[in-house]
Motif scaffolding. Structure first.
Motif, short mmCIF file in Angstrom:
data_model
loop_
_atom_site.label_atom_id
_atom_site.label_comp_id
_atom_site.label_asym_id
_atom_site.label_seq_id
_atom_site.Cartn_x
_atom_site.Cartn_y
_atom_site.Cartn_z
N ALA A 267 43.45 41.21 45.25
CA ALA A 267 42.00 41.21 45.47
C ALA A 267 41.59 40.08 46.42
O ALA A 267 40.80 40.29 47.34
CB ALA A 267 41.27 41.08 44.14
N LEU A 268 42.15 38.89 46.20
CA LEU A 268 41.83 37.76 47.08
C LEU A 268 42.28 38.03 48.51
O LEU A 268 41.56 37.73 49.47
CB LEU A 268 42.45 36.48 46.54
N ASP A 269 43.47 38.60 48.67
CA ASP A 269 43.96 38.96 50.01
C ASP A 269 43.04 39.99 50.66
O ASP A 269 42.70 39.88 51.84
CB ASP A 269 45.38 39.51 49.95
N TRP A 270 42.62 40.98 49.89
CA TRP A 270 41.75 42.03 50.40
C TRP A 270 40.41 41.44 50.84
O TRP A 270 39.89 41.78 51.91
CB TRP A 270 41.55 43.11 49.33
N LEU A 271 39.87 40.54 50.03
CA LEU A 271 38.57 39.95 50.33
C LEU A 271 38.61 39.05 51.57
O LEU A 271 37.59 38.85 52.22
CB LEU A 271 38.05 39.16 49.13
N LEU B 281 34.38 44.82 40.89
CA LEU B 281 34.48 45.26 39.51
C LEU B 281 35.88 44.92 39.05
O LEU B 281 36.85 45.46 39.57
CB LEU B 281 34.22 46.76 39.42
N THR B 282 36.02 43.97 38.12
CA THR B 282 37.35 43.47 37.77
C THR B 282 37.65 43.55 36.29
O THR B 282 36.78 43.39 35.44
CB THR B 282 37.56 42.02 38.26
N ASP B 283 38.91 43.80 36.02
CA ASP B 283 39.47 43.75 34.68
C ASP B 283 39.78 42.29 34.37
O ASP B 283 39.74 41.44 35.26
CB ASP B 283 40.76 44.59 34.68
N ASN B 284 40.12 41.99 33.13
CA ASN B 284 40.46 40.61 32.79
C ASN B 284 41.95 40.35 32.86
O ASN B 284 42.39 39.43 33.53
CB ASN B 284 39.94 40.25 31.39
N ILE B 285 42.74 41.16 32.18
CA ILE B 285 44.18 40.92 32.13
C ILE B 285 44.88 41.79 33.16
O ILE B 285 44.76 43.02 33.13
CB ILE B 285 44.72 41.19 30.71
N MET B 286 45.60 41.13 34.08
CA MET B 286 46.28 41.83 35.17
C MET B 286 47.64 41.19 35.41
O MET B 286 47.86 40.05 35.02
CB MET B 286 45.44 41.75 36.44
N PRO B 287 48.53 41.92 36.07
CA PRO B 287 49.83 41.33 36.39
C PRO B 287 49.68 40.24 37.46
O PRO B 287 48.70 40.20 38.19
CB PRO B 287 50.63 42.52 36.93
N GLY B 288 50.68 39.38 37.53
CA GLY B 288 50.69 38.37 38.59
C GLY B 288 50.30 36.99 38.14
O GLY B 288 50.36 36.05 38.92
N GLY B 289 49.86 36.82 36.91
CA GLY B 289 49.58 35.49 36.41
C GLY B 289 48.14 35.01 36.52
O GLY B 289 47.79 34.01 35.93
N MET B 290 47.30 35.69 37.29
CA MET B 290 45.90 35.28 37.40
C MET B 290 45.03 36.29 36.65
O MET B 290 45.14 37.49 36.86
CB MET B 290 45.46 35.21 38.87
N TYR B 291 44.18 35.78 35.77
CA TYR B 291 43.28 36.64 35.01
C TYR B 291 41.96 36.84 35.74
O TYR B 291 41.67 36.16 36.72
CB TYR B 291 43.02 36.03 33.63
N GLY B 292 41.15 37.76 35.21
CA GLY B 292 39.88 38.08 35.82
C GLY B 292 38.95 36.89 35.97
O GLY B 292 38.29 36.73 36.99
N LEU B 293 38.88 36.04 34.95
CA LEU B 293 38.00 34.87 35.02
C LEU B 293 38.45 33.93 36.13
O LEU B 293 37.62 33.38 36.86
CB LEU B 293 37.96 34.16 33.68
N LEU C 237 40.03 34.86 38.80
CA LEU C 237 39.67 35.55 40.04
C LEU C 237 38.21 35.29 40.39
O LEU C 237 37.88 34.96 41.53
CB LEU C 237 39.91 37.05 39.90
N ILE C 238 37.34 35.39 39.41
CA ILE C 238 35.92 35.15 39.65
C ILE C 238 35.69 33.73 40.16
O ILE C 238 34.94 33.51 41.11
CB ILE C 238 35.10 35.41 38.36
N GLN C 239 36.35 32.77 39.54
CA GLN C 239 36.20 31.38 39.98
C GLN C 239 36.65 31.20 41.42
O GLN C 239 36.00 30.49 42.20
CB GLN C 239 36.98 30.45 39.05
N SER D 158 33.90 30.91 47.76
CA SER D 158 33.60 31.29 49.14
C SER D 158 32.62 32.46 49.28
O SER D 158 32.29 32.86 50.38
CB SER D 158 34.89 31.65 49.88
N SER D 159 32.16 33.02 48.15
CA SER D 159 31.31 34.20 48.24
C SER D 159 30.35 34.27 47.06
O SER D 159 30.66 33.80 45.96
CB SER D 159 32.19 35.46 48.24
N CYS D 160 29.22 34.91 47.30
CA CYS D 160 28.26 35.15 46.20
C CYS D 160 28.14 36.66 45.92
O CYS D 160 27.13 37.11 45.39
CB CYS D 160 26.91 34.53 46.53
N VAL D 161 29.18 37.41 46.29
CA VAL D 161 29.19 38.85 46.04
C VAL D 161 28.99 39.10 44.54
O VAL D 161 29.53 38.36 43.70
CB VAL D 161 30.51 39.48 46.54
#
Length: 79
Positions: A38-42, A51-63, A65-67, A72-75
């Motif tokens: 998601a960060l790469d895409w953004l 629209l994000t889930d909380n628990i995802m693969p890769g070690g970073m959670y939704g919260l 991600l939001i932080q 860099s964005s107020c989307v």
């Protein structure tokens, strides 16, 4: 197309359902399966909503991600 929504979830059934539903409502939908993707895409695209889930693969959670997005964005984000 309408406004763009980035959907961030690794849950295949949820991803497919949200994609179909949002497309029917006229939104342009982009799907990624992890917070890192998601960060790469953004970095390369603009979106009107995340629209994000909380628990995802890769070690970073939704919260986390939001932080990271908020640095860099107020989307708008639905968590």
């Amino acid at each position: 197309m309408g406004k763009r929504i980035l959907v961030v979830t690794a849950v295949v059934g949820l991803k497919d359902t949200l994609n179909e539903f949002l497309l029917e409502l006229g939104y342009e939908v982009s799907l990624v399966a992890s917070a890192e993707k998601a960060l790469d895409w953004l970095k390369q695209h603009q979106t009107d909503l995340v629209l994000t889930d909380n628990i995802m693969p890769g070690g970073m959670y939704g919260l986390q991600l939001i932080q990271r997005i908020r640095t860099s964005s107020c989307v708008p984000i639905i968590f």
